[in-house]
Design a protein around this motif. Sequence first.
Motif, mmCIF file in Angstrom:
data_model
loop_
_atom_site.group_PDB
_atom_site.id
_atom_site.type_symbol
_atom_site.label_atom_id
_atom_site.label_comp_id
_atom_site.label_asym_id
_atom_site.label_seq_id
_atom_site.Cartn_x
_atom_site.Cartn_y
_atom_site.Cartn_z
ATOM 1 N N GLY A 185 0.779 -1.219 0.000
ATOM 2 C CA GLY A 185 0.000 0.000 0.000
ATOM 3 C C GLY A 185 0.813 1.273 0.000
ATOM 4 N N ILE A 186 2.136 1.173 0.076
ATOM 5 C CA ILE A 186 2.991 2.355 0.041
ATOM 6 C C ILE A 186 3.734 2.379 -1.285
ATOM 7 C CG2 ILE A 186 5.008 3.498 1.034
ATOM 8 C CD1 ILE A 186 4.216 2.374 3.714
ATOM 9 N N GLY A 187 3.663 3.516 -1.953
ATOM 10 C CA GLY A 187 4.396 3.709 -3.199
ATOM 11 C C GLY A 187 5.326 4.898 -3.078
ATOM 12 N N TRP A 188 6.268 4.958 -3.975
ATOM 13 C CA TRP A 188 7.256 6.036 -3.984
ATOM 14 C C TRP A 188 7.377 6.540 -5.414
ATOM 15 C CZ3 TRP A 188 8.949 6.786 0.958
ATOM 16 C CH2 TRP A 188 8.773 5.715 1.845
ATOM 17 N N ARG A 189 7.335 7.842 -5.618
ATOM 18 C CA ARG A 189 7.498 8.393 -6.960
ATOM 19 C C ARG A 189 8.963 8.308 -7.370
ATOM 20 N NH1 ARG A 189 4.140 12.173 -4.474
ATOM 21 N NH2 ARG A 189 2.004 12.014 -5.219
ATOM 22 N N ARG A 190 9.188 7.748 -8.559
ATOM 23 C CA ARG A 190 10.552 7.569 -9.070
ATOM 24 C C ARG A 190 11.337 8.887 -9.032
ATOM 25 N NH1 ARG A 190 12.989 3.841 -12.223
ATOM 26 N NH2 ARG A 190 11.031 2.769 -12.527
ATOM 27 N N ALA A 191 10.736 9.968 -9.510
ATOM 28 C CA ALA A 191 11.431 11.257 -9.555
ATOM 29 C C ALA A 191 11.817 11.746 -8.156
ATOM 30 C CB ALA A 191 10.570 12.300 -10.258
ATOM 31 N N ASP A 192 10.953 11.503 -7.157
ATOM 32 C CA ASP A 192 11.259 11.917 -5.783
ATOM 33 C C ASP A 192 12.439 11.130 -5.229
ATOM 34 O OD1 ASP A 192 9.134 13.666 -5.913
ATOM 35 O OD2 ASP A 192 7.808 12.452 -4.648
ATOM 36 N N VAL A 193 12.450 9.822 -5.481
ATOM 37 C CA VAL A 193 13.556 8.980 -5.008
ATOM 38 C C VAL A 193 14.858 9.445 -5.646
ATOM 39 C CG1 VAL A 193 14.518 6.641 -4.984
ATOM 40 C CG2 VAL A 193 12.068 6.995 -4.548
ATOM 41 N N LEU A 194 14.840 9.691 -6.956
ATOM 42 C CA LEU A 194 16.043 10.127 -7.655
ATOM 43 C C LEU A 194 16.510 11.494 -7.162
ATOM 44 C CD1 LEU A 194 15.176 8.940 -11.257
ATOM 45 C CD2 LEU A 194 16.765 7.892 -9.633
ATOM 46 N N ARG A 195 15.570 12.372 -6.858
ATOM 47 C CA ARG A 195 15.923 13.703 -6.346
ATOM 48 C C ARG A 195 16.640 13.584 -5.003
ATOM 49 N NH1 ARG A 195 13.592 16.024 -2.510
ATOM 50 N NH2 ARG A 195 11.648 14.899 -2.743
ATOM 51 N N VAL A 196 16.131 12.725 -4.121
ATOM 52 C CA VAL A 196 16.724 12.574 -2.790
ATOM 53 C C VAL A 196 18.145 12.022 -2.884
ATOM 54 C CG1 VAL A 196 16.549 11.288 -0.622
ATOM 55 C CG2 VAL A 196 14.539 12.392 -1.577
ATOM 56 N N VAL A 197 18.372 11.098 -3.798
ATOM 57 C CA VAL A 197 19.717 10.517 -3.926
ATOM 58 C C VAL A 197 20.547 11.242 -4.980
ATOM 59 C CG1 VAL A 197 19.062 8.260 -3.039
ATOM 60 C CG2 VAL A 197 18.958 8.676 -5.490
ATOM 61 N N GLU A 198 19.962 12.307 -5.570
ATOM 62 C CA GLU A 198 20.640 13.170 -6.530
ATOM 63 C C GLU A 198 21.171 12.424 -7.748
ATOM 64 O OE1 GLU A 198 23.490 15.429 -4.281
ATOM 65 O OE2 GLU A 198 21.924 16.484 -3.208
ATOM 66 N N LYS A 199 20.329 11.539 -8.298
ATOM 67 C CA LYS A 199 20.654 10.845 -9.537
ATOM 68 C C LYS A 199 19.871 11.514 -10.660
ATOM 69 C CE LYS A 199 21.540 6.198 -7.787
ATOM 70 N NZ LYS A 199 21.141 4.787 -7.887
ATOM 71 N N PRO A 200 20.494 11.742 -11.807
ATOM 72 C CA PRO A 200 19.750 12.355 -12.921
ATOM 73 C C PRO A 200 18.740 11.387 -13.516
ATOM 74 C CG PRO A 200 21.954 11.736 -13.622
ATOM 75 C CD PRO A 200 21.873 11.472 -12.135
ATOM 76 N N VAL A 201 17.637 11.919 -13.981
ATOM 77 C CA VAL A 201 16.617 11.128 -14.667
ATOM 78 C C VAL A 201 16.911 11.217 -16.150
ATOM 79 C CG1 VAL A 201 14.154 10.877 -15.138
ATOM 80 C CG2 VAL A 201 14.931 11.652 -12.892
ATOM 81 N N GLU A 202 17.106 10.066 -16.802
ATOM 82 C CA GLU A 202 17.404 10.046 -18.230
ATOM 83 C C GLU A 202 16.194 9.549 -18.996
ATOM 84 O OE1 GLU A 202 20.846 7.619 -18.787
ATOM 85 O OE2 GLU A 202 21.997 8.690 -17.274
ATOM 86 N N PRO A 203 15.780 10.291 -20.021
ATOM 87 C CA PRO A 203 14.642 9.841 -20.835
ATOM 88 C C PRO A 203 15.002 8.618 -21.666
ATOM 89 C CG PRO A 203 15.558 11.850 -21.732
ATOM 90 C CD PRO A 203 16.324 11.550 -20.464
ATOM 91 N N VAL A 204 14.006 7.753 -21.898
ATOM 92 C CA VAL A 204 14.169 6.602 -22.772
ATOM 93 C C VAL A 204 13.090 6.686 -23.829
ATOM 94 C CG1 VAL A 204 15.235 5.116 -21.050
ATOM 95 C CG2 VAL A 204 12.761 5.136 -21.278
ATOM 96 N N SER A 205 13.205 5.876 -24.870
ATOM 97 C CA SER A 205 12.201 5.919 -25.933
ATOM 98 C C SER A 205 10.825 5.598 -25.372
ATOM 99 C CB SER A 205 12.563 4.916 -27.036
ATOM 100 O OG SER A 205 12.568 3.614 -26.509
ATOM 101 N N GLY A 206 9.805 6.201 -25.961
ATOM 102 C CA GLY A 206 8.437 5.987 -25.499
ATOM 103 C C GLY A 206 8.009 6.999 -24.458
ATOM 104 N N GLY A 207 8.876 7.949 -24.132
ATOM 105 C CA GLY A 207 8.499 9.001 -23.210
ATOM 106 C C GLY A 207 8.724 8.669 -21.748
ATOM 107 N N ALA A 208 9.098 7.457 -21.423
ATOM 108 C CA ALA A 208 9.347 7.095 -20.031
ATOM 109 C C ALA A 208 10.749 7.558 -19.645
ATOM 110 C CB ALA A 208 9.225 5.578 -19.834
#
Length: 75
Positions: free
Chosen positions: A49-72
Amino acid sequence: MQDKDDDLLTTAEAAKLAGVSARTLIRWRDDGKLESVPIRRPVIEARPGIGWRRADVLRVVEKPVEPVSGGAATV
């Protein structure tokens, strides 16, 4: 259109992405460093019942978010 649950991770997935334990995620949430969100999809783990937003997790650990094909986005 992308499913809005695509960016939600289980506790185990978020911990693996961040390179920390599930307990650390919970501690970050309790400290106000990271926000959890309720999820309604079936989850088989210690804290269903607990979820975590990928972008929030990456922000906290300061990892860049890289786009992939298909918009994800991925790391």
